[in-house]
Design a protein around this motif. Structure first.
Motif, short mmCIF file in Angstrom:
data_model
loop_
_atom_site.label_atom_id
_atom_site.label_comp_id
_atom_site.label_asym_id
_atom_site.label_seq_id
_atom_site.Cartn_x
_atom_site.Cartn_y
_atom_site.Cartn_z
N ASP A 133 72.30 42.48 129.63
CA ASP A 133 72.84 42.86 130.88
C ASP A 133 71.71 43.75 131.77
N GLN A 134 72.36 44.27 132.64
CA GLN A 134 71.36 45.05 133.42
C GLN A 134 70.98 46.40 132.82
N SER A 135 71.70 46.95 131.94
CA SER A 135 71.12 48.08 131.10
C SER A 135 70.30 47.79 130.05
N GLY A 136 70.00 46.45 129.63
CA GLY A 136 69.09 46.08 128.64
C GLY A 136 70.03 45.74 127.31
N ARG A 137 71.18 45.86 126.97
CA ARG A 137 71.86 45.57 126.19
C ARG A 137 72.12 44.13 125.86
N PRO A 138 72.15 43.70 124.68
CA PRO A 138 72.31 42.14 124.41
C PRO A 138 73.77 41.66 124.69
N ILE A 139 73.82 40.60 125.38
CA ILE A 139 75.29 40.03 125.82
C ILE A 139 75.89 39.01 124.48
N PHE A 140 76.81 39.63 123.98
CA PHE A 140 77.56 38.78 122.73
C PHE A 140 78.48 38.03 123.31
N PRO A 141 78.74 36.74 122.53
CA PRO A 141 78.22 36.08 121.41
C PRO A 141 76.70 35.63 121.76
N ILE A 142 75.75 36.05 120.79
CA ILE A 142 74.48 35.24 120.81
C ILE A 142 74.46 33.80 120.07
N GLU A 143 74.36 32.71 120.63
CA GLU A 143 74.26 31.64 119.94
C GLU A 143 72.72 31.06 119.55
N LEU A 144 72.75 30.75 118.24
CA LEU A 144 71.60 30.36 117.29
C LEU A 144 71.77 29.09 116.81
N GLY A 145 72.11 28.17 117.25
CA GLY A 145 72.38 26.71 116.73
C GLY A 145 73.76 26.90 116.08
N SER A 146 74.15 26.59 114.91
CA SER A 146 75.41 26.68 114.12
C SER A 146 75.62 28.03 114.22
N LEU A 147 74.89 29.17 114.33
CA LEU A 147 75.19 30.69 114.06
C LEU A 147 75.35 31.08 115.20
N SER A 148 76.61 32.12 115.06
CA SER A 148 76.92 32.88 116.43
C SER A 148 77.12 34.43 115.93
N ILE A 149 76.41 35.16 116.88
CA ILE A 149 76.40 36.62 116.67
C ILE A 149 77.32 37.24 117.20
N TYR A 150 78.36 37.89 116.82
CA TYR A 150 79.32 38.66 117.83
C TYR A 150 79.28 40.19 117.76
#
Length: 309
Positions: A133-150
């Motif tokens: 986002d604008q403040s540099g924080r990661p936007i969840f979920p992060i899709e990495l193939g069959s893996l998703s980080i929430y």
């Protein structure tokens, strides 16, 4: 004669009483004005005190924010300026001239025994950038193939069981993995790391049966229980260990975990050198640009985060 004197005396008494009443009224007006002035002064002092208290609170918040920024920047500085083992060895050999004279000259890229020095060089892991986002924080979920980080969670650095030399287990970490086979439909499995006293608790639960939870204080044990029950039906798990299934061995996840507060204070953890490389670029210039644009070391994003907080 006596009558005249009594009349005069009565008039004098009446005049004195009138003067007393007038003076009393004047005194009342004076004290009323004084009371109003004092009341106004007290109200102004109360308002000034409230304003000063709020200003002190804002100043304390700024001081705390600056402290967090200092720790954040110090952590990043230590991450990118961490001394290499090879440089330490070379400095020791320079300080000891006897050991230096005994060592034969070696070719470039080889040690005294003729072996290559590439094993001592730190391996740089390159990862692709993620959406922030604008403040540099990661936007969840992060899709990495069959893996998703929430959720990436928070690090508990003062408990040895919450990290080892290879991995950090942040509390609140949550990921999902899609697995299946040709005979069975694909199912989504949720992996969680929870705080449970001295040791973290690892949980694996299938989406179609959320009441079934495979849990243990050891990540390998929780994954073994899951494999014994369902692993034989899923061919996707043949080359995965527990850390792979949770996603903790994924370089992008490791980079996010190492960027969390407290990561550098995990004793015994071997720091991994990870670089975010923009797609379509290569070489030194791309690495420099990726470092400049990387959100977790971008000073503009950091300043905006400080203003927002």
């Amino acid at each position: 004669m006596y009558l005249v004197s009594s009349v005069l005396q009565n008039r004098i008494i009446a005049m004195d009483s009138k003067e007393g009443i007038v003076s009393k009224v004047k005194d009342d007006d004076y004290y009323k004005r004084k009371y109003k002035l004092l009341r106004k002064t007290v109200i102004e002092i109360v308002h000034q005190n409230a304003a000063l208290s709020s200003e002190i609170g804002r100043t304390e918040d700024k001081v705390n924010t600056i402290k967090l920024e200092r720790k954040y920047l110090m952590k990043k500085l230590m991450q990118y300026e961490k001394p290499k083992i090879s440089s330490l060895k070379s400095s020791k050999s320079k300080d000891n001239p006897k050991s230096k004279s005994k060592l034969p000259k070696s070719k470039k890229g080889q040690n005294s025994k003729g072996e290559s020095n590439t094993d001592n060089a730190p391996v740089v892991i390159k990862v692709k950038p993620i959406n922030v986002d604008q403040s540099g924080r990661p936007i969840f979920p992060i899709e990495l193939g069959s893996l998703s980080i929430y959720s990436i969670g928070e690090i508990i650095h003062d408990r040895p069981q919450y990290h080892n030399n290879q991995f950090i287990f942040p509390v609140g970490y949550c990921s999902t993995r899609l697995c299946g086979s040709s005979q069975h439909q694909q199912c989504l499995y949720t992996c969680k790391i929870l705080e449970d006293g001295r040791s973290p608790r690892f949980e694996i639960s299938p989406e179609d049966a959320p009441e079934t939870i495979f849990q243990s204080h050891d990540i390998a044990d929780a994954y073994s229980r899951f494999q014994n029950d369902l692993g034989s039906k899923l061919h996707d798990l043949s080359d995965m260990d527990a850390h792979d299934f949770f996603g903790l061995s994924q370089p992008t996840v490791q980079n996010l975990i190492q960027s969390l507060p407290g990561a550098f204070r995990c004793a015994g953890y071997i720091w991994k050198k990870i670089e975010v490389v923009l797609p379509g670029n290569s070489g030194v210039k791309s690495r420099v640009k990726s470092r400049v644009r990387q959100s977790d070391i971008n000073i503009e994003a950091l300043e905006k985060w400080a203003r927002d907080t």
